[in-house]
Enzyme design. Structure first.
Site, PDB file in Angstrom:
ATOM      1  N   GLU A 113      -6.695 -40.010 -11.435  1.00 12.22           N
ATOM      2  CA  GLU A 113      -7.266 -41.138 -12.167  1.00 12.22           C
ATOM      3  C   GLU A 113      -8.700 -41.485 -11.751  1.00 12.22           C
ATOM      4  O   GLU A 113      -9.468 -41.987 -12.583  1.00 12.22           O
ATOM      5  CB  GLU A 113      -6.371 -42.371 -11.979  1.00 12.22           C
ATOM      6  CG  GLU A 113      -4.990 -42.248 -12.597  1.00 12.22           C
ATOM      7  CD  GLU A 113      -5.039 -42.128 -14.111  1.00 12.22           C
ATOM      8  OE1 GLU A 113      -5.927 -42.740 -14.736  1.00 12.22           O
ATOM      9  OE2 GLU A 113      -4.198 -41.398 -14.680  1.00 12.22           O
ATOM     10  N   SER A 388      19.565 -19.899 -42.443  1.00  9.70           N
ATOM     11  CA  SER A 388      19.580 -19.791 -43.900  1.00  9.70           C
ATOM     12  C   SER A 388      19.097 -21.037 -44.623  1.00  9.70           C
ATOM     13  O   SER A 388      18.815 -20.990 -45.817  1.00  9.70           O
ATOM     14  CB  SER A 388      20.991 -19.449 -44.397  1.00  9.70           C
ATOM     15  OG  SER A 388      21.218 -18.068 -44.310  1.00  9.70           O
TER      16      SER A 388
END
Length: 862
Positions: A113, A388
Site C-alpha cells: 500500500e 449440448s
C-alpha cells in the site's frame, strides 16, 4: 501609397503617407528566463501558502474530530415491491494492539500500500507525481497516489460523500495525523480500520472471517499476503467471492514482498500455490437473499463508481428488480437435498440458477450455490463447459440464420470424421443416417450438429455466438464448438442472456438488477435507462429455434423433465469428465437452459472440483427437473401466454412416410427386388438405404429413384441385409421418414455337378444373341395373402421376409405383426415417440446425452 485631400479654405492639397508598422521586439532568452523565474517563484509561494493552509486546516479538522468516527449510515436494498430486504452495514470490527500484529503482516501492508510509508510526512509527492504522469498518458485516472495515512484519514474522519474538496481535506488530515501521531500509531489504526469486504473492518475481523483464526500470529505467509492484497478491491479480491482473482492478487503481493527483500524465492513460490479452503470461513450473519444482494452491490458499484465500503455505509437506497416470491422458491429448491445427487464425500454437488424476464431484462431471482451463505462463491457468473446446450448457439442458430435451413431440413447422422475430428453419438441407437433438424436436437444427437456446422462454416458459428455476447477464444475456431467444447467455458448468466434473445424474438436483452439508487437525502443518483433495442438475429431464426427446442421437452426428448403447465422451449447439456485415463460415463457438467413466453432461466449442476470420485451420474435430467420445479411454482399466479409466431414464417411439409415397402430375394436373378407405394406430392423421388447386419450404419445405395420399384444386385451369398426407403423432395432438400425395414438373408447356393448323357448329342448355340424361354425376363410377382409383413394398403404384398415397423410406430389393431409380435424400426426412422430407443415404463426417454469434452476443443464428444 498616398492619399490626397483638399482643404476647404486654402484650396491647398494635403498629402498623407501611410508608413509601415514597426517591427515587434523579439522574445529573447533574457525575457524567457525572467518569466520562468517569476513563474517559479510564484508557484513556490503558492505552494508554501497552500501547504500552510493544508496544515492549518488539517489541524483544525483533527481537533474537531479527535477520538470519534464519522457515523456510518447503512444503505438499504429494496425488492421489486419496494420492501426492505437487506441492510448493508453491520458492525464487524475488532481492534488489536500493535504488539499483537505480526511483523510480517505490517511489512506486507507497507510493501503493497505505501512502500515509502516510513519516509514521507503524510503525502508521498513521488507517488503523486508518478500517478499524475500515468493518468496523463492514459487520459484517465488509472493510478492512485494515496498513502496509508491518507487512506486512514478518509476512512476515519471523512464522510462517504464525494465532493470536490474531499481530496484536499483528506490530504490536510493526513498531514495533521503525521504531526500528532507516530508511524506505529498510524499503522495500528490503519490495520484496525481498513475494510476487507463482506462487512469485516480490521485485520482481526478479516482473519476470523476468512480463515477462522483469532490470533494473528497463527496466520501463515499466504494468508497474510491474501489479506494484504484485499484493501485495493475488497469485494473482488477476497477469497470467498472470487478465489481465482484472490489467488492472482496474492501472487502480486508476494512478488512485491520478494522484490523488497522481505521473503525468499522459495517462500514466495510456496505461498503462491497454496489453495484456499472456504470451509475455514465463518458463515455470514445476514444471509437474506444473499447471492442476489451481493450481485446487486457489484452492479451498483459499476453504475455509480462508488467503492463497496462507500456504497454500504453511505446511506443509499438501492431499488432492485428482485422478485421475492421467485427468490424464495429458488432458495427453497436449492436447500432441498433431494433435488441434487448425493456426493460420496463432504464435497457437495453444486448448482446455480438465474431467472431473467426477457421482456424487460430484469433479473427476477438468482442463487449462486447450495452453501452460498457460507462461501459466497457465485457460480452464476463462473464459467463452465456448456455441452449440448451450446448447439443452438453455434450450430442450429447459425444455420437457420442463413435462410437456407429449416426445422424440417434433413441433416446427416453418420459415423464420420471431419479433418481428424471424430465426434460420437451417445444415443443408444447411433448413426441413423438422415434425420430432420427438429428430431436431431430433440434427441441431442451429436453428429448432425457437427455435420451442420461443417456445412455452414465455423466462422458463421463464431459470428453468431459473438452476436449473442460470447467472446470465444481464437482456440475455439474448430468444429468442437458445435457440441460446446470450449477453451474457457461460459457462465449461466451468459447462457440465460443468449436464450433470452431467442425468447424475445431475436431482439437484444440487457440483464440488470438495479432499477434506481437514491442517496440518504432522497435524491436520485442513478436510474436505469434501457439501451436501444437491437434486432440481433432474424425473428424467423428465433421462432424456428423456439419451435425445435419445444420438441426437446416433448415425449422422446432429452428434456422431458422440464415440462410444466405452459409452453417451454429449451436445451439440455452435459459434458464428459475429461479425466485422462478414466473410463467412466460420469459427467462434469449438467445444464438445462430454457424459457417460457415470460421468463428465461439457466440451471447448472456439477462439482466445483471434478475428480474420479466426484462425477455426476444422473446427467442433465436433474437440471431439467429443477428448472420445472422452480419455474412452475414461481409462475403459478402469472397469466399464461403463448410464444408469438412471426407472420413471415412459412411452413413446408416434408414428404410423407413411404408405405407398402417390401423386398424379396429372387434366386433366379441373384438380386433383391423392392417395391413400395407412391407418395403424394411434387418433385418426389426416392432413396434406398441398405446395410449388412454387421455394419453400424445404413448407406444410400440408390438415390433419385423416380419409380416405385428397384433392384439390388450388389449382394453376396451368405450375408444378411436390411433395407428401407425414403421419399425425397429435391427442390426443398427435404427427406421424409424412413419406411418399414426389411431384412433379407441371401442363401448360399450349392453347385451339384451334372453328368452328361451320352445318348444326347450336345447342341451348339447360335450367335444370334437370342435367349431361351424365360431368360432375361423378370418373373411376375406372385400375389399371396398379407401375413403382416407389409403395411395396410400395400399394393404389392410379397412373402414375409422380416418386414418390421418404423421406430416408434405401433401396429394398428387390424395390422398384425410379423409373427413375432415385435415391430423393429430402421434406426431413427421417423417415429414420433421413443425414437431414441430409451423410453422407460412411462414412455418418457431419459436424458442420455454426454455431449462435449471439458475444455479440449478436439476431444471426441459423447
Amino acid at each position: 501609397m498616398t492619399e490626397r485631400r483638399s482643404t476647404g479654405r486654402a484650396g491647398t492639397e494635403q498629402t498623407k503617407v501611410k508608413g509601415k508598422k514597426p517591427k515587434k521586439r523579439k522574445f529573447g532568452a533574457r525575457r524567457a528566463l525572467t518569466w520562468m523565474f517569476f513563474t517559479a517563484a510564484l508557484a513556490v509561494v503558492c505552494g508554501i501558502i497552500g501547504y500552510l493552509l493544508i496544515i492549518l486546516n488539517g489541524e483544525r479538522l483533527l481537533a474537531e474530530n479527535q477520538g470519534k468516527l464519522v457515523s456510518a449510515e447503512s444503505s438499504i436494498i429494496y425488492d421489486v415491491n419496494g420492501n426492505d430486504v437487506s441492510r448493508l452495514y453491520e458492525e464487524n470490527r475488532e481492534s488489536v494492539d500493535f504488539s499483537q500484529i505480526p511483523d510480517m503482516m505490517k511489512q506486507a501492508f507497507v510493501a503493497v500500500e505505501d512502500r515509502r510509508f516510513y519516509e514521507h510526512s503524510g503525502l508521498d509527492f513521488i507517488s503523486i507525481g508518478r500517478a499524475v504522469v500515468k493518468d496523463v498518458i492514459a487520459r484517465s485516472a488509472v493510478e492512485g497516489g494515496s498513502t496509508i495515512t491518507q487512506q486512514l484519514a478518509k476512512n476515519v474522519f471523512l464522510s462517504h460523500d464525494k465532493t470536490i474538496l474531499r481530496k484536499a481535506t483528506e490530504a490536510s488530515i493526513a498531514v495533521a495525523l503525521e504531526n500528532n501521531m507516530t508511524k506505529d500509531q498510524i499503522l495500528e489504526m490503519y490495520l484496525n480500520r481498513i475494510y476487507f469486504g463482506r462487512g469485516a473492518h480490521g485485520v482481526k475481523a478479516a482473519s476470523k472471517l476468512y480463515f477462522g483464526k483469532e490470533d494473528l500470529n497463527d496466520l501463515e505467509l499466504w494468508e497474510i499476503a491474501t489479506l494484504a492484497g484485499m484493501p485495493k478491491a475488497p469485494n473482488s479480491y477476497n477469497p470467498l467471492s472470487d478465489p481465482e482473482r484472490s489467488m492472482e492478487r496474492r501472487a502480486v503481493v508476494l512478488q512485491l514482498m520478494y522484490d523488497q527483500g522481505l521473503i525468499t524465492a522459495e517462500e514466495m513460490e510456496q505461498a503462491k500455490n497454496h489453495e484456499y479452503n472456504p470451509d475455514a470461513a465463518e458463515p455470514a450473519s445476514n444471509t437474506n437473499f444473499m447471492a442476489y444482494v451481493d450481485y446487486a452491490i457489484e452492479e451498483a458499484m459499476k453504475v455509480t463508481n462508488l467503492t463497496e465500503e462507500e456504497l454500504r455505509l453511505g446511506g443509499y437506497h438501492i431499488y432492485t428488480s428482485l422478485n421475492p416470491n421467485a427468490q424464495t422458491i429458488m432458495e427453497g429448491a436449492f436447500a432441498d437435498d433431494s433435488n441434487f445427487e448425493q456426493s460420496p464425500s463432504d464435497q457437495k454437488v453444486q448448482g446455480a440458477m438465474i431467472i431473467i424476464d426477457h421482456r424487460t431484462g430484469e433479473i427476477e431471482a438468482m442463487v449462486g450455490g447450495r452453501d452460498y451463505e457460507k462461501k459466497g462463491w457465485n457460480r452464476v457468473v463462473q464459467p463452465r463447459q456448456p455441452g449440448s446446450s451450446f448447439k443452438p448457439i453455434t450450430s442450429y442458430g447459425p444455420a437457420l440464420e442463413t435462410g437456407e435451413w429449416f426445422p424440417w431440413s434433413t441433416l446427416r447422422d453418420d459415423k464420420e470424421c471431419f479433418n481428424g475430428y471424430c465426434p460420437t453419438d451417445s444415443n443408444r441407437v447411433k448413426y441413423i443416417g438422415p434425420v430432420s433438424m427438429k428430431q436431431a436436437i430433440k434427441e441431442s444427437r451429436n453428429l448432425p450438429a457437427v455435420w451442420l456446422l461443417n456445412q455452414v462454416g465455423v466462422s458463421a458459428g463464431l459470428e453468431f455466438a459473438n452476436t449473442l455476447g460470447f467472446d470465444l477464444s481464437s482456440d475455439d475456431r474448430n468444429l468442437a464448438i458445435a457440441l460446446g467444447g470450449l477453451t474457457h467455458g461460459v457462465t449461466p448468466m451468459q447462457m440465460a442472456t443468449a436464450y433470452s434473445v431467442f425468447a424475445n424474438g431475436g431482439r437484444s436483452v440487457d440483464p440488470h438488477s438495479i432499477v434506481e439508487i437514491k442517496d440518504k437525502n432522497g435524491q436520485s443518483v442513478y436510474e436505469y435507462k434501457a439501451p436501444k433495442v437491437r434486432q440481433l438475429i432474424a425473428p424467423e431464426t428465433a421462432w424456428y429455434l423456439t419451435e425445435i427446442m419445444q420438441g426437446v421437452v416433448e415425449q422422446g426428448g432429452t428434456g422431458t423433465r422440464a415440462r410444466i403447465d405452459r409452453p417451454v422451449a429449451g436445451k439440455t447439456g452435459t459434458t464428459q469428465h475429461g479425466i485422462e485415463g478414466l473410463r467412466s460415463s460420469g459427467n462434469r457438467d449438467a445444464w438445462f437452459v430454457g424459457y417460457t413466453p415470460e421468463w428465461t432461466a439457466a440451471v447448472w449442476m456439477g462439482y466445483d472440483k471434478t475428480d474420479a470420485e466426484h462425477l455426476l451420474k444422473q446427467s442433465s435430467g436433474q437440471s431439467a427437473a429443477l428448472f420445472a420445479k422452480v419455474m412452475s411454482a414461481a409462475l403459478k399466479d402469472a397469466p399464461r401466454s403463448e410464444f408469438k409466431r412471426p407472420s413471415s414464417i412459412k411452413e413446408i411439409t416434408p414428404p410423407a412416410q413411404v408405405g407398402g415397402f417390401n423386398a424379396s430375394y429372387i434366386q433366379e436373378r441373384g438380386e433383391v427386388q423392392m417395391a413400395w407405394t407412391a407418395v403424394q406430392g411434387q418433385n418426389i423421388t426416392y432413396r434406398v438405404y441398405r446395410k449388412e447386419v454387421s455394419e453400424q450404419e445404413f448407406k444410400v445405395i440408390l438415390d433419385q429413384v423416380d419409380a416405385i420399384a428397384a433392384n439390388d444386385i450388389g449382394i453376396e451369398q451368405g450375408k444378411t441385409y436390411e433395407y428401407y426407403v425414403t421419399a425425397y423432395d429435391s427442390v426443398n432438400n427435404l427427406e421424409g421418414p424412413a419406411s418399414w425395414k426389411k431384412t433379407i438373408t441371401i442363401p448360399v447356393e450349392e453347385l451339384v455337378p451334372i453328368e452328361p448323357d451320352p445318348s444326347v448329342e450336345p447342341q451348339i448355340p447360335d450367335d444370334t444373341g437370342t435367349v431361351g424361354p424365360g431368360e432375361g425376363e423378370v418373373p411376375p410377382v406372385q400375389e399371396v395373402p398379407d401375413n403382416g409383413a407389409g403395411e395396410p394398403g400395400s399394393q404389392t404384398p410379397l412373402p414375409d421376409n422380416g418386414a418390421t415397423a418404423p421406430e416408434g410406430q405401433q401396429p394398428s389393431p387390424d395390422q398384425p405383426t410379423n409373427g413375432a409380435g415385435v415391430n423393429v424400426p430402421p434406426d431413427g426412422a421417423g417415429g414420433t415417440n421413443g425414437t431414441n430407443g430409451n423410453a422407460g415404463a412411462n414412455g418418457v426417454a431419459p436424458d442420455t446425452e454426454a455431449d462435449a469434452s471439458t475444455n479440449a476443443p478436439n476431444a471426441n464428444n459423447g
